[in-house]
Design a protein around this motif. Structure first.
Motif, mmCIF file in Angstrom:
data_model
loop_
_atom_site.group_PDB
_atom_site.id
_atom_site.type_symbol
_atom_site.label_atom_id
_atom_site.label_comp_id
_atom_site.label_asym_id
_atom_site.label_seq_id
_atom_site.Cartn_x
_atom_site.Cartn_y
_atom_site.Cartn_z
ATOM 1 N N VAL A 106 0.831 -1.201 0.000
ATOM 2 C CA VAL A 106 0.000 0.000 0.000
ATOM 3 C C VAL A 106 0.868 1.253 0.000
ATOM 4 O O VAL A 106 0.613 2.205 -0.739
ATOM 5 C CB VAL A 106 -0.957 -0.010 1.202
ATOM 6 C CG1 VAL A 106 -1.686 1.330 1.325
ATOM 7 C CG2 VAL A 106 -1.964 -1.144 1.074
ATOM 8 N N GLU A 294 -4.601 -5.241 3.073
ATOM 9 C CA GLU A 294 -4.327 -4.056 2.252
ATOM 10 C C GLU A 294 -5.519 -3.102 2.261
ATOM 11 O O GLU A 294 -5.350 -1.884 2.328
ATOM 12 C CB GLU A 294 -3.977 -4.472 0.833
ATOM 13 C CG GLU A 294 -2.604 -5.114 0.720
ATOM 14 C CD GLU A 294 -2.245 -5.505 -0.705
ATOM 15 O OE1 GLU A 294 -3.105 -5.377 -1.605
ATOM 16 O OE2 GLU A 294 -1.101 -5.939 -0.925
ATOM 17 N N ARG A 298 -5.422 0.737 3.596
ATOM 18 C CA ARG A 298 -5.838 1.899 2.803
ATOM 19 C C ARG A 298 -6.888 2.732 3.541
ATOM 20 O O ARG A 298 -6.959 3.956 3.386
ATOM 21 C CB ARG A 298 -6.400 1.461 1.456
ATOM 22 C CG ARG A 298 -5.379 0.839 0.520
ATOM 23 C CD ARG A 298 -5.949 0.596 -0.867
ATOM 24 N NE ARG A 298 -5.024 -0.160 -1.679
ATOM 25 C CZ ARG A 298 -5.065 -1.479 -1.843
ATOM 26 N NH1 ARG A 298 -6.036 -2.186 -1.259
ATOM 27 N NH2 ARG A 298 -4.174 -2.108 -2.580
#
Length: 300
Positions: A106, A294, A298
């Motif tokens: 990320v 992930e 985020r």
């Protein structure tokens, strides 16, 4: 059959200054080749941060017996093995858990991919000259301050009923998430490499397994550790990782799967002094966990 071990103790600063140069002129061809191919042009270049451990020597032996040509490269920090993989210096690496990989992907807009699970190393609390948590209330506990391990360390203390969070079930809690009034101990985030020093000075400390080894601390002296079989442990599954285009490279997979051979596992157990827990998950399961981590990264 030729097996080469390259001890690249170059620091991150030096590598950043000079650039990551591929080990052979064939690397660009390998990186851009057909992902469905099982062909491997040249040796399989494997990155790690602990090449001196016995497991790697045994993996070399098993690879030779399987007809695989490998080259092991050691890195002195946790950032450059992924950078080296992305830039084609390596074909795979094995040094990180899925949480660390998710943060890297990320943060760097990358798509590095896990192919074979290896093990979970429990994260543990150590307190010099103590064999239990008795009397620990009111102490300040040293924990690693890097984002990947800090959250896990706080959750270790939650599982030990020493820390209470303002919100239950956080995968990566921060010090700001701690309900200090309801908690029995305080925390002092420090560089992970400094946790053994804190322990040596008598401060309770949560210490990563790799630093235990370097400091000569017996992992069996832990007064508490997290449960490696719990769902909460999934982010901390370690794995062999490749570039996305190599996710179906059967030669690299063949090498990675040798990590589960009885010979390598015996060496892993010896290296970890019996604390390592072998994990076998499918590539699809690993990717599902990574995708979930992930997404959480985020949204954080």
């Amino acid at each position: 059959m030729q097996i080469r071990r390259v001890l690249a103790a170059t620091s991150a600063a030096v590598i950043a200054a000079t650039g990551l140069v591929a080990c052979s002129s064939d690397s660009s061809d390998s990186a851009s080749g057909d992902s469905e191919s099982s062909e491997q042009d040249g040796p399989i270049r494997v990155g790690t941060t602990d090449a001196a451990k016995k497991a790697w020597a045994v993996l070399e032996e098993q690879a030779e017996a399987a007809g695989l040509d490998i080259e092991i490269e050691n890195f002195a920090d946790y950032s450059t093995p992924n950078q080296a993989l992305e830039q084609g210096q390596l074909d795979t690496n094995n040094f990180q858990h899925l949480k660390f990989l998710a943060e890297y992907n990320v943060g760097n807009d990358s798509d590095l991919t896990p192919i074979v699970a290896t093990e979970i190393i429990p994260l543990a609390l150590f307190w010099k000259d103590h064999d239990s948590l008795d009397g620990i209330e009111g102490e300040s506990i040293a924990i690693p301050n890097d984002p990947s391990n800090q959250g896990r360390a706080i959750n270790v203390l939650v599982q030990a009923d020493l820390i209470t969070l303002k919100e239950e079930g956080l995968v990566t809690p921060t010090p700001a998430d701690i309900d200090t009034e309801a908690s029995k101990v305080q925390i002092t985030p420090v560089d992970a490499a400094q946790t053994p020093s804190a322990y040596g000075e008598g401060t309770p400390a949560i210490i990563n397994n790799s630093f235990l080894d370097r400091a000569g601390i017996d992992p069996n002296l832990a007064v508490f550790q997290d449960d490696p079989n719990s769902p909460e442990a999934e982010p901390y599954i370690n794995a062999f990782v490749v570039r996305a285009e190599d996710a179906d490279n059967e030669t690299i997979k063949k090498l990675a799967e040798l990590w589960h051979s009885p010979e390598v596992q015996a060496a892993v157990d010896e290296d970890a002094k019996g604390t390592s827990v072998q994990v076998e998950r499918t590539q699809e399961e690993l990717q599902e966990i990574l995708d979930r981590l992930e997404e959480a990264e985020r949204n954080s």
